[in-house]
Design a protein around this motif. Structure first.
Motif, PDB file in Angstrom:
ATOM      1  N   UNK A 295      77.722 -10.287  46.253  1.00 53.73           N
ATOM      2  CA  UNK A 295      76.760 -10.224  47.536  1.00 53.73           C
ATOM      3  C   UNK A 295      76.355 -11.745  47.743  1.00 53.73           C
ATOM      4  N   UNK A 296      75.999 -12.426  46.697  1.00 56.16           N
ATOM      5  CA  UNK A 296      75.431 -13.586  47.090  1.00 56.16           C
ATOM      6  C   UNK A 296      76.551 -14.529  47.646  1.00 56.16           C
ATOM      7  N   UNK A 297      77.503 -14.695  47.023  1.00 60.59           N
ATOM      8  CA  UNK A 297      78.906 -15.339  47.330  1.00 60.59           C
ATOM      9  C   UNK A 297      79.333 -15.116  48.925  1.00 60.59           C
ATOM     10  N   UNK A 298      79.163 -13.563  49.357  1.00 58.90           N
ATOM     11  CA  UNK A 298      79.484 -13.255  50.750  1.00 58.90           C
ATOM     12  C   UNK A 298      78.638 -13.801  51.652  1.00 58.90           C
ATOM     13  N   UNK A 299      77.420 -14.014  51.205  1.00 63.37           N
ATOM     14  CA  UNK A 299      76.207 -14.418  52.412  1.00 63.37           C
ATOM     15  C   UNK A 299      76.297 -16.049  52.312  1.00 63.37           C
ATOM     16  N   UNK A 300      76.839 -16.732  51.067  1.00 59.89           N
ATOM     17  CA  UNK A 300      76.562 -18.108  50.870  1.00 59.89           C
ATOM     18  C   UNK A 300      78.066 -18.544  50.721  1.00 59.89           C
ATOM     19  N   UNK A 301      79.000 -18.503  51.671  1.00 58.75           N
ATOM     20  CA  UNK A 301      80.423 -19.082  51.269  1.00 58.75           C
ATOM     21  C   UNK A 301      80.474 -20.394  51.004  1.00 58.75           C
ATOM     22  N   UNK A 302      79.476 -21.177  51.553  1.00 59.80           N
ATOM     23  CA  UNK A 302      79.781 -22.509  51.780  1.00 59.80           C
ATOM     24  C   UNK A 302      79.153 -23.223  50.254  1.00 59.80           C
ATOM     25  N   UNK A 303      78.428 -22.242  49.381  1.00 59.43           N
ATOM     26  CA  UNK A 303      77.683 -22.576  48.347  1.00 59.43           C
ATOM     27  C   UNK A 303      78.656 -22.262  47.058  1.00 59.43           C
ATOM     28  N   UNK A 304      79.609 -21.463  47.038  1.00 61.44           N
ATOM     29  CA  UNK A 304      80.302 -20.998  46.232  1.00 61.44           C
ATOM     30  C   UNK A 304      81.246 -21.947  45.361  1.00 61.44           C
ATOM     31  N   UNK A 305      80.987 -21.928  43.989  1.00 57.83           N
ATOM     32  CA  UNK A 305      81.622 -23.034  43.594  1.00 57.83           C
ATOM     33  C   UNK A 305      83.165 -22.674  43.067  1.00 57.83           C
ATOM     34  N   UNK A 306      83.393 -21.577  42.576  1.00 57.55           N
ATOM     35  CA  UNK A 306      84.755 -20.996  42.196  1.00 57.55           C
ATOM     36  C   UNK A 306      84.855 -19.513  42.300  1.00 57.55           C
ATOM     37  N   UNK A 307      85.884 -19.130  41.769  1.00 61.88           N
ATOM     38  CA  UNK A 307      86.120 -17.477  41.719  1.00 61.88           C
ATOM     39  C   UNK A 307      85.801 -16.730  40.547  1.00 61.88           C
ATOM     40  N   UNK A 308      85.054 -17.708  39.808  1.00 62.93           N
ATOM     41  CA  UNK A 308      84.683 -17.030  38.459  1.00 62.93           C
ATOM     42  C   UNK A 308      83.643 -15.842  38.632  1.00 62.93           C
ATOM     43  N   UNK A 309      84.103 -14.528  38.045  1.00 65.16           N
ATOM     44  CA  UNK A 309      82.991 -13.420  38.006  1.00 65.16           C
ATOM     45  C   UNK A 309      81.714 -13.849  37.344  1.00 65.16           C
ATOM     46  N   UNK A 310      80.587 -12.981  37.456  1.00 67.04           N
ATOM     47  CA  UNK A 310      79.429 -13.273  36.936  1.00 67.04           C
ATOM     48  C   UNK A 310      79.684 -13.210  35.314  1.00 67.04           C
ATOM     49  N   UNK A 311      78.740 -13.948  34.687  1.00 72.51           N
ATOM     50  CA  UNK A 311      79.033 -13.978  33.323  1.00 72.51           C
ATOM     51  C   UNK A 311      77.813 -13.608  32.285  1.00 72.51           C
ATOM     52  N   UNK A 312      78.100 -13.065  31.347  1.00 73.48           N
ATOM     53  CA  UNK A 312      76.877 -12.600  30.405  1.00 73.48           C
ATOM     54  C   UNK A 312      77.102 -12.884  28.991  1.00 73.48           C
ATOM     55  N   UNK A 313      76.350 -13.505  28.502  1.00 71.29           N
ATOM     56  CA  UNK A 313      76.328 -13.904  26.932  1.00 71.29           C
ATOM     57  C   UNK A 313      75.109 -13.328  26.281  1.00 71.29           C
ATOM     58  N   UNK A 314      75.437 -12.614  25.067  1.00 73.13           N
ATOM     59  CA  UNK A 314      74.345 -11.868  24.264  1.00 73.13           C
ATOM     60  C   UNK A 314      73.774 -12.529  23.112  1.00 73.13           C
ATOM     61  N   UNK A 315      72.547 -12.824  22.725  1.00 68.43           N
ATOM     62  CA  UNK A 315      72.032 -12.793  21.678  1.00 68.43           C
ATOM     63  C   UNK A 315      71.991 -11.695  20.621  1.00 68.43           C
ATOM     64  N   UNK A 316      72.748 -11.358  20.048  1.00 63.11           N
ATOM     65  CA  UNK A 316      72.832 -10.368  18.972  1.00 63.11           C
ATOM     66  C   UNK A 316      72.368 -11.029  17.594  1.00 63.11           C
ATOM     67  N   UNK A 317      70.894 -10.975  17.322  1.00 59.69           N
ATOM     68  CA  UNK A 317      70.670 -11.936  16.294  1.00 59.69           C
ATOM     69  C   UNK A 317      71.609 -11.540  15.020  1.00 59.69           C
ATOM     70  N   UNK A 318      72.214 -12.306  14.353  1.00 66.39           N
ATOM     71  CA  UNK A 318      72.885 -12.649  12.891  1.00 66.39           C
ATOM     72  C   UNK A 318      74.255 -11.904  13.552  1.00 66.39           C
ATOM     73  N   UNK A 319      74.384 -11.828  14.625  1.00 59.69           N
ATOM     74  CA  UNK A 319      76.022 -11.774  14.696  1.00 59.69           C
ATOM     75  C   UNK A 319      77.327 -12.855  14.170  1.00 59.69           C
ATOM     76  N   UNK A 320      78.209 -12.668  13.970  1.00 60.77           N
ATOM     77  CA  UNK A 320      79.164 -13.742  13.304  1.00 60.77           C
ATOM     78  C   UNK A 320      80.394 -13.454  13.889  1.00 60.77           C
ATOM     79  N   UNK A 321      81.141 -14.487  14.309  1.00 59.14           N
ATOM     80  CA  UNK A 321      82.623 -14.511  14.830  1.00 59.14           C
ATOM     81  C   UNK A 321      83.511 -13.610  13.858  1.00 59.14           C
ATOM     82  N   UNK A 322      83.153 -13.495  12.443  1.00 56.74           N
ATOM     83  CA  UNK A 322      84.042 -12.758  11.536  1.00 56.74           C
ATOM     84  C   UNK A 322      83.870 -11.245  12.009  1.00 56.74           C
TER      85      UNK A 322
END
Length: 556
Positions: A295-322
């Motif tokens: 919605x923000x991109x549609x309203x502000x086309x001149x301010x859009x940086x790229x085509x990446x979708x929204x991103x979320x990173x989580x803090x799951x305390x003690x999660x490890x890549x393994x």
């Protein structure tokens, strides 16, 4: 791997650093796509980074003497913007900034045995719909986001759903319909981690509640006093009519948080205390956040940086890549990647950082191109609430930068990693020792940090960061060792519309270096060594460099 760099490299680093200007532009290829899997994320505590407006340092009569490093110290949104404009982040190769929460904090202070503490850190919400005046205004937040975007930097907003701030004489409890005050979590399994309070006097939002609730009386009175009650209620009515969601605590907060996307165009959320809330909450937030971003991109086309979708990173305390896609509570496993998260903070890297380069890099490449294919992790060496970082005494600042910034996956630079800011402050209690004010004074004076000049540390991190920013293959590519002694590896990144490859050498001899680049770079191709700044031409499948460094960072 060698245990330490020779004195010569530190002397050269110092000399080269003195020539680095804060405002210089980064020499990167203009067509390099931003890829979250390769992001170099700078994490800072808003209150502890830079004071851009001394007029907002005291609000709500927060003048009670606090424990050491447990009160507001003046850092703010404007201070972050100033450093973006100066080029500090660009010079460091940073392409995403994550700052601690900036919503309005509790007005009072609490003492949990660590000294009187105010909500300087941003995790003690009083009102999700308002900004904390100590941190700045709506106009300043808007300027921050737009300034960052103009500099090719994404904004990661830190958000909390799990809890409100503590109850004080100035900050009333939200009520039994909204939150619980007991039992306290024992972390013995799933239920004793989710349906409980993190600590005593930190009310836990009833995110599992399905019955509709009224807004707390104190919040309504606050909005009325501020002259925005009607506006807030009208917006809530519109949201619930449009979505069909019940008026339960989780959906009120989801609406309030996604408003920051709709209004300012923030690019991502860092999710606090993920494992203490039902996974479905984050799936719902992801759905609404993605919608708000479009919605923000549609309203502000001149301010859009790229085509990446929204991103979320989580803090799951003690999660490890393994753990791959799963976090194990002991009696239940949860896949948070299936619930709106594209990445998780990796608490395992600080242990892996004690291993050899090849052990680290091959492990992470295998994980990210195997069980975690299509997702990522954010690695860190130090952070705001981890009392056991890789290099707490700051005796391995060069090694920490090398391993963190060259490791597959995204990198999290915690403010002051790049300047040797102390993580061991005398007189502090608990995690306050990790949260001192940014050491700009030591950087300006070029102080000595355990035998290394601050500007030399910064120069090292800048070179590695700029190399990563210019080459998605560093964090998002496939790793392959080319030779063990001397140690060289390549990284290769391929997508439908962009290919990238690099060759890196570590722990090399100073002076002349002959690097075999066959199968990676073509004859006649001009390459840049991002560490020395030298440009070389490929001849007969090789390049030759004569540098005073033990590192080679080759890319086109």
């Amino acid at each position: 791997m060698k245990n330490s760099f020779p004195l010569l490299i530190f002397m050269v680093l110092l000399l080269s650093a003195c020539a680095v200007k804060q405002s210089e532009k980064v020499d990167t290829k203009p067509d390099v796509p931003f890829i979250w899997e390769n992001a170099n994320v700078y994490f800072l505590l808003t209150d502890r980074f830079n004071n851009g407006n001394a007029n907002n340092d005291v609000n709500f009569n927060r003048t009670k003497k606090s424990g050491k490093l447990r009160g507001f110290m003046g850092g703010d949104i404007k201070g972050i913007t100033e450093k973006i404009k100066e080029g500090y982040f660009t010079d460091l190769g940073i392409n995403a900034i994550w700052f601690s929460p900036v919503v309005e904090q509790i007005h009072g202070s609490v003492d949990e045995g660590t000294g009187s503490t105010y909500g300087f850190h941003g995790y003690w919400t009083r009102d999700w719909t308002a900004l904390e005046p100590n941190f700045g205004s709506e106009e300043e937040l808007s300027e921050l986001v737009q300034t960052a975007h103009k500099h090719g930097i994404r904004i990661v907003m830190d958000v909390v759903i799990n809890h409100t701030g503590p109850v004080t004489d100035m900050d009333p409890f939200w009520g039994d319909e909204w939150a619980r005050t007991e039992p306290q979590c024992t972390y013995e399994g799933y239920e004793s981690t989710v349906t409980c309070t993190l600590v005593k006097n930190l009310p836990d939002i009833l995110t599992e509640k399905t019955e509709e609730v009224e807004l707390p009386k104190a919040l309504l009175e606050k909005w009325a006093d501020e002259g925005r009650l009607e506006k807030e209620m009208d917006e809530l009515d519109a949201f619930f009519i449009a979505t069909g969601y019940p008026r339960t605590p989780r959906y009120y907060i989801i609406k309030w948080l996604t408003d920051y996307i709709r209004k300012y165009g923030v690019d991502a959320f860092r999710l606090d205390t993920v494992k203490h809330t039902e996974a479905s909450v984050w799936a719902d937030l992801w759905k609404e956040a993605s919608k708000a971003f479009e919605e923000w991109k549609a309203v502000n086309p001149d301010l859009v940086v790229d085509d990446n979708p929204f991103f979320m990173v989580g803090e799951v305390y003690n999660y490890g890549v393994s753990g791959g896609r799963w976090f194990d509570f002991g009696d239940k496993k949860v896949d948070y990647f299936a619930n709106g998260m594209q990445s998780l903070i990796n608490f395992e890297f600080k242990y892996d950082a004690t291993k050899s380069y090849e052990e680290i890099f091959s492990k992470y490449s295998d994980a990210l191109n195997g069980p975690l294919k299509g997702y990522s992790v954010i690695n860190y060496a130090s952070s705001h609430d981890d009392g056991g970082p890789f290099d707490k005494q700051r005796t391995k600042t060069i090694e920490a930068g090398t391993k963190l910034l060259l490791c597959p996956g995204s990198s999290q630079v915690y403010y002051g990693d790049e300047t040797g800011r102390s993580l061991d402050i005398e007189g502090t209690v608990g995690d306050a020792t990790l949260r001192s004010f940014m050491n700009w004074d030591e950087l300006e004076a070029n102080s000595d940090i355990n035998g290394v000049a601050v500007q030399g540390i910064l120069s090292h991190w800048q070179k590695l960061g700029q190399f990563r920013a210019a080459h998605p293959a560093v964090g998002a590519g496939v790793h392959l060792q080319l030779s063990a002694e001397p140690y060289y590896f390549k990284r290769t990144y391929k997508s439908s519309d962009y290919n990238d490859q690099v060759i890196v050498g570590l722990d090399l001899d100073n002076g002349v270096k002959t690097v075999d680049v066959k199968g990676v770079f073509k004859g006649g191709e001009v390459l840049k060594d991002y560490y020395s700044g030298t440009k070389v031409e490929v001849k007969n499948g090789k390049v030759e460099l004569d540098t005073d460094f033990e590192i080679v960072l080759l890319g086109s």
